[in-house]
Design a protein around this motif. Structure first.
Motif, PDB file in Angstrom:
ATOM      1  N   TRP A   1       0.847  -1.190   0.000  1.00 30.77           N
ATOM      2  CA  TRP A   1       0.000   0.000   0.000  1.00 30.77           C
ATOM      3  C   TRP A   1       0.886   1.245   0.000  1.00 30.77           C
ATOM      4  CZ3 TRP A   1      -5.134  -0.249  -0.697  1.00 30.77           C
ATOM      5  CH2 TRP A   1      -5.755  -1.462  -0.497  1.00 30.77           C
TER       6      TRP A   1
ATOM      7  N   LYS B   1       0.755   5.561   0.074  1.00 33.58           N
ATOM      8  CA  LYS B   1      -0.084   6.730   0.353  1.00 33.58           C
ATOM      9  C   LYS B   1      -0.006   7.705  -0.823  1.00 33.58           C
ATOM     10  CE  LYS B   1      -0.395   8.434   4.520  1.00 33.58           C
ATOM     11  NZ  LYS B   1      -0.244   9.216   5.764  1.00 33.58           N
ATOM     12  N   SER B   2      -1.129   8.299  -1.161  1.00 35.01           N
ATOM     13  CA  SER B   2      -1.201   9.261  -2.247  1.00 35.01           C
ATOM     14  C   SER B   2      -0.259  10.426  -1.998  1.00 35.01           C
ATOM     15  CB  SER B   2      -2.626   9.792  -2.382  1.00 35.01           C
ATOM     16  OG  SER B   2      -2.670  10.927  -3.209  1.00 35.01           O
TER      17      SER B   2
ATOM     18  N   CYS C   1      -6.886  11.411   3.146  1.00 36.61           N
ATOM     19  CA  CYS C   1      -5.770  10.564   2.746  1.00 36.61           C
ATOM     20  C   CYS C   1      -6.269   9.251   2.158  1.00 36.61           C
ATOM     21  CB  CYS C   1      -4.881  10.255   3.939  1.00 36.61           C
ATOM     22  SG  CYS C   1      -4.218  11.717   4.747  1.00 36.61           S
TER      23      CYS C   1
ATOM     24  N   GLU D   1      -4.810   5.471   0.167  1.00 35.38           N
ATOM     25  CA  GLU D   1      -3.698   4.595  -0.161  1.00 35.38           C
ATOM     26  C   GLU D   1      -4.104   3.744  -1.353  1.00 35.38           C
ATOM     27  OE1 GLU D   1      -1.588   3.602   4.044  1.00 35.38           O
ATOM     28  OE2 GLU D   1      -3.487   2.604   3.660  1.00 35.38           O
TER      29      GLU D   1
ATOM     30  N   THR E   1      -6.975   5.963   4.253  1.00 35.55           N
ATOM     31  CA  THR E   1      -5.879   5.740   5.185  1.00 35.55           C
ATOM     32  C   THR E   1      -6.338   5.758   6.636  1.00 35.55           C
ATOM     33  OG1 THR E   1      -4.346   6.752   3.628  1.00 35.55           O
ATOM     34  CG2 THR E   1      -3.594   6.595   5.885  1.00 35.55           C
TER      35      THR E   1
ATOM     36  N   ARG F   1      -8.990   2.222   7.471  1.00 43.11           N
ATOM     37  CA  ARG F   1      -8.627   0.973   6.789  1.00 43.11           C
ATOM     38  C   ARG F   1      -9.573  -0.172   7.121  1.00 43.11           C
ATOM     39  NH1 ARG F   1      -2.767   2.371   8.592  1.00 43.11           N
ATOM     40  NH2 ARG F   1      -2.055   3.556   6.790  1.00 43.11           N
TER      41      ARG F   1
END
Length: 61
Positions: free
Chosen positions: A6, A8-9, A19, A21, A34, A37
């Protein structure tokens, strides 16, 4: 899903609370929140993900 990598953007972090992922596989891409989850993820085909990214990069979204 635990074996996925995974990421993160790049738009996430800092003062931005929104956020996400992404985990990519040859046939699919998975997207999750994020901070939440435990709620799971969305799965889209590799072609759909590529089209989405193309639209974002071209500022069509």
């Amino acid at each position: 899903m635990d074996m996925l990598n995974w990421v993160k953007s790049s738009y996430s972090g800092g003062a931005n609370p929104d956020c996400v992922e992404v985990a990519r596989c040859p046939e699919e891409a998975y997207v999750r929140d994020t901070q939440n989850r435990q709620f799971g993820h969305l799965a889209v085909s590799a072609q759909e993900w590529a089209a989405f990214l193309s639209g974002v990069r071209a500022d069509r979204m």
